[in-house]
Structures are given as structure tokens and as C-alpha cells.
Design an enzyme around this catalytic site. Structure first.
Site, PDB file in Angstrom:
ATOM      1  N   ARG A   1       0.845  -1.199   0.000  1.00 25.81           N
ATOM      2  CA  ARG A   1       0.000   0.000   0.000  1.00 25.81           C
ATOM      3  C   ARG A   1       0.882   1.251   0.000  1.00 25.81           C
ATOM      4  NH1 ARG A   1      -4.769   1.398   4.364  1.00 25.81           N
ATOM      5  NH2 ARG A   1      -3.103   1.123   5.900  1.00 25.81           N
TER       6      ARG A   1
ATOM      7  N   ASP B   1      -3.567   2.857  14.376  1.00 17.07           N
ATOM      8  CA  ASP B   1      -2.764   3.463  13.321  1.00 17.07           C
ATOM      9  C   ASP B   1      -3.304   4.864  13.067  1.00 17.07           C
ATOM     10  OD1 ASP B   1      -5.036   3.194  11.770  1.00 17.07           O
ATOM     11  OD2 ASP B   1      -4.170   1.747  10.372  1.00 17.07           O
TER      12      ASP B   1
END
Length: 531
Positions: free
Chosen positions: A167, A447
Site C-alpha cells: 500500500r 494506526d
């Protein structure tokens, strides 16, 4: 490939860069990054301006709609290109940053795939990004290893490993350490470009290819941009168009209104959509933050069974399967609770229920954040999904309306909820500033997405002066009291014997985000200047 001398003279490094990572940043690789920048960066900037313009429309009270100009695409019978053999069974995916130990453990975890993350779970300092690229090259070459002298333990890859997906950073993030003609590069193009440049031939020789997750798309024109990047790169590297494959994260509220369109724009390259649940909640609050009477309850009360979340996840399944691609479910953020067997059992039961629901709904796979959860998720998908995937589950029994996708969740706002957001937001930002983008806090893996929810909710609740569950209005005075209490608690619980330099910066950054009259689109934009 083009002549490197055409581009290389324009490439520079920001002041303070000490390691130029010559194995990763070869002249040929830099020339390619420069070609990507010159071809695509201006359009990326225009796409970001489009986001700003649409936000002004939402600020006036509007909601997204299914685009009229793409009705034929939504109603057409087309399908995307076939899914490669090694991406047809993705029942459990593990995600995490690109540090060496994480990559080895994730590839060995027993999950079907591993998403190596240069975005939300990676603090994008120069060392993390460049060492991460080298780690990915080593992983694809099967030469990656690590020796931990403190534990006297060696880490190396098993014979059989998960399939690797990468990603890159979202379109809004720059790579300020690398410049072209004096301008910072796009983080998206740097992350994508370095990975494909160094790994395409390695992977093709192994019978596979570079696979990606594309984050935070807000409009089908952004999917079109990525498709053009892919096609340009395939031609540059002299491989067939359609070699690269991507799964798009549906983690913005606007993207859920354009699922068919996003798939269509990437139809030669796309293999799936993923329900990026935490960023989706953040986007939902952010887009409608200025709507009158729009308030979202405590983060813990917004789950995948909340009506707007349930509608979005089922629509992803329906549209994906109509177009012949996979629908991947959301993240289980739980991590093992080692010293409390009862609490650990309760946490695992939540994961089991969540994953069983996804499999029964028709998802083709799911995400976990910790290797210990792989077996739990596998058990549920093996039980409820005996086939490699569920492309045969059409979900034509449901019809999701525009109103379904924006239904405001019901619940309460509590003092504990406010305090948790303050506490977790500051702790995450402190860790991020130190170079750690995936942080275990209170038995959950946090996160940037979850930190974004935390600070956005406090900002909105403060601006609206919402009523807490006990009847008190949430005022600036009350916020200041909670903030000071949580700072004291953080110092006592986490920093009695640790340097607090980054903590002081994190407190200031969090506070400024929360009390600012103008909402900052992403907390990482300003914080990036401190790493």
C-alpha cells in the site's frame, strides 16, 4: 526504458538527508520517479483541489449522491479483468508496516496475503520508507532475514509464505525528502514507483506480479489517475498492460457512492475492494462535520452493525461480485491480552463474531492486525466459506439507497469516550513522531486512521458543544480539564523513565488540531514536518 540522463539532473534531496540509499535510489530508479512526477503530479494536485471544492459543497449541508453522468456504467453488465490465480483465495489478510521483522512475521503468519503498508501504519520518515523498500526487495527475493541479539533469535522466511501486496501513501501526502526541480515528490508515486521498478521482473520470474492496495480514493477520477499511472508504468517497464493488480480501499464516504465507477476506471487492473472501516468512519465524520445536528457517538459505539456501516459493507459485496472482483472485509484491531485470560477470551470472541458476520454476508476475506488472530479469522471463513471465494454470492436481495449510506448512528457521548480520544490521540501521535506508525494501545492496534477518528471527534464535539451522557455541555473549559488530566495520566503511566521530547510536540499538535477553528484534513500533514 527511457534514458536516465533525461531526468536525473532534476532530482534533489531535501536539506538534512544524510543517507541517500544508493541501492534503492539508483540513477535509473530516480529517472523513473522523475518521469512519473512530470507526467502525473500536476493532475494529482488538481484532484486534491477537486476534493477541496466538493468539501465546500458538503459544508453547505449537501450529501453525496450516485453520479448522474455515470448511470450507464452502474447499470451496465461489464466485468473487470480476470483475477490472477494467487489472489483468488484471500480469506485472511494480515497488515502492518514495512519494517524487517514485521514483514517476515506477517509473511510467515499463515494468512493468505500480507499488505505491507507504507501508509497509515508507517511513520513516513526517510529511514522507514527507504529501508522499507529494501526490505520488500529482499522479501521478494526470499533473502530477507533478521537476527535479534537481545532475544538471541533469528527470523527468516518459511518455505510457504503469504502473497505480498503493497500500500503506497495516499494522494494527499508528499515525500518532502526527495525533490524534482525543487518540488517535493508525491508519496504515492515514490512508494509505487520504487516498488515496481525494483520488483516487477523479480515477481514475473516467479509467476506472479506486483500487487497493490490503493488508499483513500474519494472519486472515480482518482481511480482513473491510478489506472493511467499503472498503464504508463507497464509501458515504461515493457510489460503487458494489466500486469499490475490493485485492490482499492473503500475508506471514504464519497467512494461508497461510486463503487461501480471506481471498478470501471481500473477494470484492467482491479481485483477487489476492501472495507477500510476505520478511515471510513473518519471520512464520514470529516465530510459532514459542519452539518447542523450531525454528531457521531463514541468511537466504540460505531461498529460494522451500525446501519450506515452495514449498508456500505453490503453494497461493496454486491457491486464487487457483479463485476467479478473480490470484496474484502474490515480490520480486526484486537491484539492478544497476555496477562488476563478472561479479557483475552472476550476479545477473541468479538473477533469471531465479527468475522463470522463478514463471511455470512458474502465477503471473500478479511483483515487482521496481529498474527495471533489469523487462526481465529481462518476458522470462521473456513467454516462459512468452503470455496476459494464467494463471487457466486450476488446479494441481489438487497438495495442500498443514498440515505442508507449516510444514516447517522445512534448512541451516546460520554466523559470516558472524550478522555479515551484525547489519551489515544496523543499517545499515537507521540509514537508516530518517534517513527512508529502501528502502536499497541489498550489491547488494540492503533494506526493513523484510528488517531484521526479520535481527534476529529473531539474537534466536532467541542465545536458543537454536545451534551455528554450525564447532561453536561462539552465546553472548552471541560476539554481543558480533561486534557490536563489525561496528560498527567500519560506521563505517569508511560513516561516516568522515558524521554518526553516527542510527547511535548504531540500534545501541542493534538491540542492545536482540536481547538482550531478550521479543520485540518489530515493530522499527518503538519506532523510530517517534525519527523
Amino acid at each position: 526504458m527511457e534514458n536516465t540522463s533525461v531526468h536525473i539532473s532534476k532530482v534533489g534531496f531535501a536539506k538534512g538527508v544524510k543517507n541517500y540509499y544508493p541501492e534503492v535510489l539508483t540513477d535509473a530508479a530516480l529517472a523513473f520517479i522523475c518521469a512519473l512526477h512530470e507526467t502525473f503530479d500536476q493532475e494529482r494536485i488538481e484532484l486534491l483541489k477537486r476534493r477541496e471544492a466538493l468539501q465546500k459543497v458538503y459544508d453547505q449541508g449537501a450529501y453525496p449522491v450516485f453520479p448522474m453522468e455515470t448511470k450507464d456504467i452502474r447499470e451496465g453488465s461489464w466485468t473487470a479483468a480476470p483475477i490472477p490465480h494467487d489472489l483468488q483465495d484471500r480469506r485472511v489478510e494480515i497488515t502492518g508496516p514495512v519494517d524487517r521483522k514485521m514483514i517476515i512475521n506477517a509473511l510467515n503468519s499463515g494468512a493468505k496475503t500480507f499488505m505491507a503498508d507504507l501508509e497509515d501504519s508507517n511513520s513516513p520518515n526517510w529511514a522507514n520508507n527507504m529501508q522499507g523498500q529494501q526490505n520488500l526487495i529482499d522479501a521478494n527475493n526470499k533473502t530477507i532475514s533478521l537476527y535479534d541479539s537481545k532475544r538471541d533469535k533469528a527470523y527468516r522466511l518459511n518455505e510457504e509464505t503469504a502473497v505480498l501486496l503493497v500500500r503506497p501513501r495516499g494522494l494527499h501526502l508528499n515525500e518532502r525528502h526527495l525533490t524534482i526541480a525543487g518540488q517535493p515528490c508525491s508519496g504515492s508515486l515514490v512508494d509505487f514507483g520504487l516498488y515496481v521498478f525494483h520488483n516487477t521482473q523479480i515477481l514475473l520470474k516467479k509467476g506472479t506480479a506486483p500487487y497493490f492496495y490503493l488508499p483513500k480514493l474519494e472519486h472515480y477520477t482518482e481511480a482513473r489517475w491510478w489506472n493511467q499511472v499503472f498503464t504508463f508504468t507497464e509501458e515504461y517497464l515493457q510489460v503487458p498492460v494489466g500486469t499490475f493488480k490493485a485492490t482499492v480501499l473503500i475508506e471514504t464516504i464519497t467512494a461508497s457512492f461510486q463503487l461501480d465507477e471506481i471498478i470501471y476506471e481500473l477494470k484492467e487492473h482491479i481485483v477487489g475492494l476492501n472495507c477500510g472501516r476505520w478511515d471510513y468512519i473518519f471520512s464520514y465524520i470529516k465530510k459532514f462535520r459542519n452539518h447542523k445536528d450531525f454528531v457521531v457517538p463514541n468511537r466504540d459505539q460505531v461498529t460494522m452493525t451500525s446501519p450506515f456501516m452495514d449498508a456500505y459493507s453490503k453494497r461493496v459485496i454486491q457491486r464487487c461480485h457483479k463485476r467479478g472482483i473480490l470484496a474484502i472485509g474490515g480490520m480486526a484491531a484486537q491484539i492478544p491480552i497476555k496477562n488476563d485470560a478472561e479479557a483475552n477470551a472476550q476479545a477473541l470472541e468479538k473477533v469471531r463474531i465479527d468475522k463470522a458476520r463478514e463471511a455470512k454476508n458474502g465477503h471473500d476475506g478479511t483483515w487482521v492486525a496481529h498474527p495471533a488472530l489469523v487462526a481465529v479469522a481462518l476458522e470462521q471463513f473456513n467454516t462459512h466459506m468452503p470455496t476459494a471465494n464467494q463471487l457466486h454470492v450476488s446479494r441481489d436481495d438487497i438495495e442500498i439507497t443514498e440515505k442508507d449510506l449516510v444514516a447517522i448512528p445512534q448512541g451516546t457521548i460520554t466523559e470516558a469516550g472524550v478522555r479515551k480520544n484525547i489519551n489515544v490521540g496523543i499517545l499515537y501521535m507521540e509514537a508516530w513522531l518517534r517513527g512508529n506508525g502501528a502502536v499497541a494501545l489498550y489491547h488494540l492496534m492503533e494506526d493513523a486512521a484510528t488517531a484521526e477518528i479520535s481527534r476529529t471527534q473531539v474537534w466536532q464535539w467541542l465545536k458543537q458543544e454536545v451534551a455528554l451522557e450525564d447532561g453536561r455541555p462539552f465546553t472548552r473549559t471541560l476539554y481543558d480539564q480533561f486534557l490536563q488530566d489525561e496528560i498527567k495520566k500519560i506521563r505517569t503511566d508511560f513516561f516516568t523513565d522515558r524521554n518526553t521530547d516527542k510527547l511535548e510536540v504531540a500534545i501541542e499538535l493534538f491540542h492545536n488540531l482540536v481547538v482550531s477553528d478550521d479543520f485540518e484534513e489530515f493530522l499527518t500533514l503538519n506532523a510530517y514536518n517534525y519527523i
